[in-house]
Scaffold this motif. Sequence first.
Motif, PDB file in Angstrom:
ATOM      1  N   LYS A  92      24.976  -7.594  20.590  1.00 33.05           N
ATOM      2  CA  LYS A  92      25.981  -6.850  19.835  1.00 33.05           C
ATOM      3  C   LYS A  92      25.488  -5.439  19.524  1.00 33.05           C
ATOM      4  O   LYS A  92      26.252  -4.473  19.609  1.00 33.05           O
ATOM      5  N   GLN A  93      24.219  -5.320  19.151  1.00 28.78           N
ATOM      6  CA  GLN A  93      23.678  -4.015  18.798  1.00 28.78           C
ATOM      7  C   GLN A  93      23.677  -3.067  19.998  1.00 28.78           C
ATOM      8  O   GLN A  93      24.000  -1.878  19.875  1.00 28.78           O
ATOM      9  N   GLU A  94      23.352  -3.587  21.175  1.00 20.27           N
ATOM     10  CA  GLU A  94      23.348  -2.756  22.380  1.00 20.27           C
ATOM     11  C   GLU A  94      24.765  -2.309  22.746  1.00 20.27           C
ATOM     12  O   GLU A  94      24.967  -1.184  23.216  1.00 20.27           O
ATOM     13  N   ILE A  95      25.741  -3.190  22.524  1.00 18.89           N
ATOM     14  CA  ILE A  95      27.137  -2.817  22.778  1.00 18.89           C
ATOM     15  C   ILE A  95      27.546  -1.679  21.861  1.00 18.89           C
ATOM     16  O   ILE A  95      28.179  -0.699  22.288  1.00 18.89           O
ATOM     17  N   ARG A  96      27.199  -1.783  20.582  1.00 15.64           N
ATOM     18  CA  ARG A  96      27.560  -0.736  19.618  1.00 15.64           C
ATOM     19  C   ARG A  96      26.874   0.582  19.968  1.00 15.64           C
ATOM     20  O   ARG A  96      27.483   1.654  19.867  1.00 15.64           O
ATOM     21  N   GLU A  97      25.622   0.527  20.374  1.00 13.57           N
ATOM     22  CA  GLU A  97      24.909   1.751  20.746  1.00 13.57           C
ATOM     23  C   GLU A  97      25.562   2.410  21.954  1.00 13.57           C
ATOM     24  O   GLU A  97      25.660   3.642  22.024  1.00 13.57           O
ATOM     25  N   LEU A  98      26.000   1.598  22.908  1.00 10.97           N
ATOM     26  CA  LEU A  98      26.689   2.152  24.082  1.00 10.97           C
ATOM     27  C   LEU A  98      27.983   2.841  23.657  1.00 10.97           C
ATOM     28  O   LEU A  98      28.255   3.973  24.078  1.00 10.97           O
ATOM     29  N   ASN A 100      28.825   4.102  20.742  1.00 12.16           N
ATOM     30  CA  ASN A 100      28.543   5.322  19.978  1.00 12.16           C
ATOM     31  C   ASN A 100      28.148   6.475  20.905  1.00 12.16           C
ATOM     32  O   ASN A 100      28.623   7.608  20.755  1.00 12.16           O
ATOM     33  N   ALA A 101      27.291   6.183  21.877  1.00 18.42           N
ATOM     34  CA  ALA A 101      26.806   7.219  22.783  1.00 18.42           C
ATOM     35  C   ALA A 101      27.910   7.727  23.698  1.00 18.42           C
ATOM     36  O   ALA A 101      28.042   8.940  23.928  1.00 18.42           O
ATOM     37  N   VAL A 102      28.712   6.816  24.220  1.00 19.70           N
ATOM     38  CA  VAL A 102      29.789   7.220  25.130  1.00 19.70           C
ATOM     39  C   VAL A 102      30.843   8.030  24.386  1.00 19.70           C
ATOM     40  O   VAL A 102      31.300   9.086  24.865  1.00 19.70           O
ATOM     41  N   ALA A 103      31.242   7.569  23.210  1.00 21.23           N
ATOM     42  CA  ALA A 103      32.258   8.293  22.436  1.00 21.23           C
ATOM     43  C   ALA A 103      31.782   9.693  22.077  1.00 21.23           C
ATOM     44  O   ALA A 103      32.531  10.677  22.186  1.00 21.23           O
ATOM     45  N   GLY A 104      30.518   9.829  21.651  1.00 17.70           N
ATOM     46  CA  GLY A 104      29.981  11.142  21.284  1.00 17.70           C
ATOM     47  C   GLY A 104      29.855  12.068  22.478  1.00 17.70           C
ATOM     48  O   GLY A 104      30.215  13.256  22.407  1.00 17.70           O
ATOM     49  N   SER A 105      29.351  11.550  23.579  1.00 13.73           N
ATOM     50  CA  SER A 105      29.161  12.375  24.775  1.00 13.73           C
ATOM     51  C   SER A 105      30.500  12.818  25.345  1.00 13.73           C
ATOM     52  O   SER A 105      30.668  13.963  25.777  1.00 13.73           O
ATOM     53  N   LEU A 106      31.466  11.912  25.347  1.00 15.22           N
ATOM     54  CA  LEU A 106      32.807  12.230  25.845  1.00 15.22           C
ATOM     55  C   LEU A 106      33.449  13.322  25.003  1.00 15.22           C
ATOM     56  O   LEU A 106      34.034  14.284  25.537  1.00 15.22           O
ATOM     57  N   PHE A 161      39.453   5.984  26.126  1.00 12.49           N
ATOM     58  CA  PHE A 161      38.203   5.303  25.788  1.00 12.49           C
ATOM     59  C   PHE A 161      38.488   4.086  24.911  1.00 12.49           C
ATOM     60  O   PHE A 161      38.005   2.974  25.168  1.00 12.49           O
ATOM     61  N   SER A 162      39.301   4.291  23.873  1.00 12.37           N
ATOM     62  CA  SER A 162      39.650   3.187  22.976  1.00 12.37           C
ATOM     63  C   SER A 162      40.393   2.092  23.718  1.00 12.37           C
ATOM     64  O   SER A 162      40.132   0.893  23.524  1.00 12.37           O
ATOM     65  N   GLY A 163      41.322   2.510  24.582  1.00 11.85           N
ATOM     66  CA  GLY A 163      42.082   1.535  25.354  1.00 11.85           C
ATOM     67  C   GLY A 163      41.216   0.729  26.303  1.00 11.85           C
ATOM     68  O   GLY A 163      41.450  -0.470  26.508  1.00 11.85           O
ATOM     69  N   PRO A 232      30.819   8.276  16.801  1.00 13.39           N
ATOM     70  CA  PRO A 232      30.473   9.125  17.948  1.00 13.39           C
ATOM     71  C   PRO A 232      29.202   9.943  17.697  1.00 13.39           C
ATOM     72  O   PRO A 232      29.086  10.629  16.683  1.00 13.39           O
ATOM     73  N   TRP A 233      28.274   9.863  18.636  1.00 20.33           N
ATOM     74  CA  TRP A 233      27.048  10.642  18.572  1.00 20.33           C
ATOM     75  C   TRP A 233      26.604  10.923  20.005  1.00 20.33           C
ATOM     76  O   TRP A 233      26.235  10.008  20.731  1.00 20.33           O
ATOM     77  N   PRO A 234      26.634  12.194  20.428  1.00 19.14           N
ATOM     78  CA  PRO A 234      26.265  12.505  21.820  1.00 19.14           C
ATOM     79  C   PRO A 234      24.859  12.042  22.147  1.00 19.14           C
ATOM     80  O   PRO A 234      23.906  12.303  21.396  1.00 19.14           O
ATOM     81  N   ASN A 235      24.743  11.333  23.259  1.00 24.61           N
ATOM     82  CA  ASN A 235      23.430  10.866  23.705  1.00 24.61           C
ATOM     83  C   ASN A 235      23.475  10.715  25.220  1.00 24.61           C
ATOM     84  O   ASN A 235      23.683   9.623  25.746  1.00 24.61           O
ATOM     85  N   PHE A 236      23.284  11.834  25.904  1.00 24.81           N
ATOM     86  CA  PHE A 236      23.366  11.817  27.358  1.00 24.81           C
ATOM     87  C   PHE A 236      22.154  11.134  27.996  1.00 24.81           C
ATOM     88  O   PHE A 236      22.160  10.861  29.194  1.00 24.81           O
ATOM     89  N   ALA A 237      21.114  10.864  27.180  1.00 26.72           N
ATOM     90  CA  ALA A 237      19.926  10.182  27.693  1.00 26.72           C
ATOM     91  C   ALA A 237      20.072   8.664  27.659  1.00 26.72           C
ATOM     92  O   ALA A 237      19.224   7.955  28.202  1.00 26.72           O
TER      93      ALA A 237
END
Length: 525
Positions: A92-98, A100-106, A161-163, A232-237
């Motif tokens: 679950k934690q890895e899903i949430r991190e993904l 957050n990173a995708v929403a921020g980077s997008l 993204f939400s959809g 959302p938090w950008p994380n391209f890494a």
Amino acid sequence: MTANTPPQANMSPQRRGLMRSGLVVSAMTMLSRVMGLVRDVVVATFLGAGNGADAFFVAFKIPNFLRRLFAEGAFNQAFVPVLSEYSTQRSKQEIRELLNAVAGSLTAMLALITAFAMLGAPWLVWVFAPGFGRDPEKLAMTADMLRLTFPYLLLISLTAFSGSVLNTWNRFAVPAFTPVLLNLSLIGAALFLMPLMEEPAMALAWGVLIAGAAQLAFQVPFLLRLGLLPTPWPNFAHDGVKRILKLMAPALFGVSVSQINLLLDTILASLLVAGSVSWLYYSDRLVELPLGVFGVAIGTIILPALSKRHAEKSTEHFSAMLDWAIRVVLLLGVPAALALAVLAEPFLITLFHYGAMTDHDIQMAAMSLRAYAFGLVAFMLIKVLAPGFFARQDTKTPVKVGIIAMVANMVFNLLLVWPLAHAGLALATALSAFLNAGMLGYLLYQQKVLVFQPGWGRYAVQLVGGSALMSIALYIVSPEWQVWLEFELWQRIRWVTGLVVMGGAIYFVWLTVLGLRLRHFKMNS
């Protein structure tokens, strides 16, 4: 968006029947498309096919094209397979991190693109509609509209993204209903803002901006309920973001090639006589109804389902799903295409022949509608064949096919635009779509990913016979198109409804007599 994850949130998607999910998406999409046609009736009534309409259609087409190319095209096809893998194999934690990173980077990427597009609006309009350069006033008006409509790309991409998240968790109804808000916003803008504007078409540009915010806000509560609303938090890494970006690069040309072809039509149409852009738009809108209700709906539910089967290495189920998807789109796409071709003028007259829309506009739009209808089945097949590659995280093959189809479309455009004008552009798009779909299907078959299930010969007889009987009946019963011009509104509606019901009854009675049943299309996700 912010995240407050309920402790009881279920992070594992539940499996559901594909036909049931498809019917839900189709119903919601049908509502959206019907409201879209109501929107177009309102726009046609107030604007017709003049300069204001041409300017708005181009200003709306640019961000809308990029939405289909980027948000619902490349991003969706890259994001859903990765998210499906995380949902079946990660915590679950890895899903949430993904998320957050995708929403921020997008958000970061699209905010920058939007800012540059708004600053360079006149040049962007010139690129997409070079013919507008001959009329400085029309070019300036389109650029002003584009500054209002382009932020829609940022808002609708976050909505997509939400959809995608909701679809992966088998919550198909909410994303499918969301486009209704765009149509309601534009109808409201036409009815209430147009009288207040010096340039009436500018009201529609405001409607697009309002719609983007409304669609994003609508999906937030449903993500929150699932415990999947990101911070959302950008994380391209982030590994997931890097994989998505890697898959997105070629996917930009893959599933969205038909949209690129439609854009090329607009560019060339801007060089033709006034009204050409609008004629193509109105005819494309009619084709979009069955394409969205049937083709896009099946493509929407099949991608996450195929992605999960690939993650589980269930190759036989994967192949059976592809075969099922092809059968379903042919079941509905073939008769829809023929009905559009036979009843082109009646449909256009019933929906658009009011106010500023002339008899000549109807004749011209009917020509391009028949050409687009010829390619409808191919457009649908692309929607279900491309996920066969994207679900396996293969975006390179579709891009190669897409480039070939795009080059072919350019060649067809140049060959057909002069003898057939705007209808030649529509026909070129249809021909290139068949090339695209044919190559995708051949490669899937060659790779033994697409394995045709038993019964295709009988199925072909059922489809061809039912479609032929329906078409003949519609042609015989429908009055000449000139007679439709004399009908009052309710006469037109009654005739169209009656013809559609009659055609559908003939088609499905034929299928039933030859032994086809709904249970034959049962398929689990």
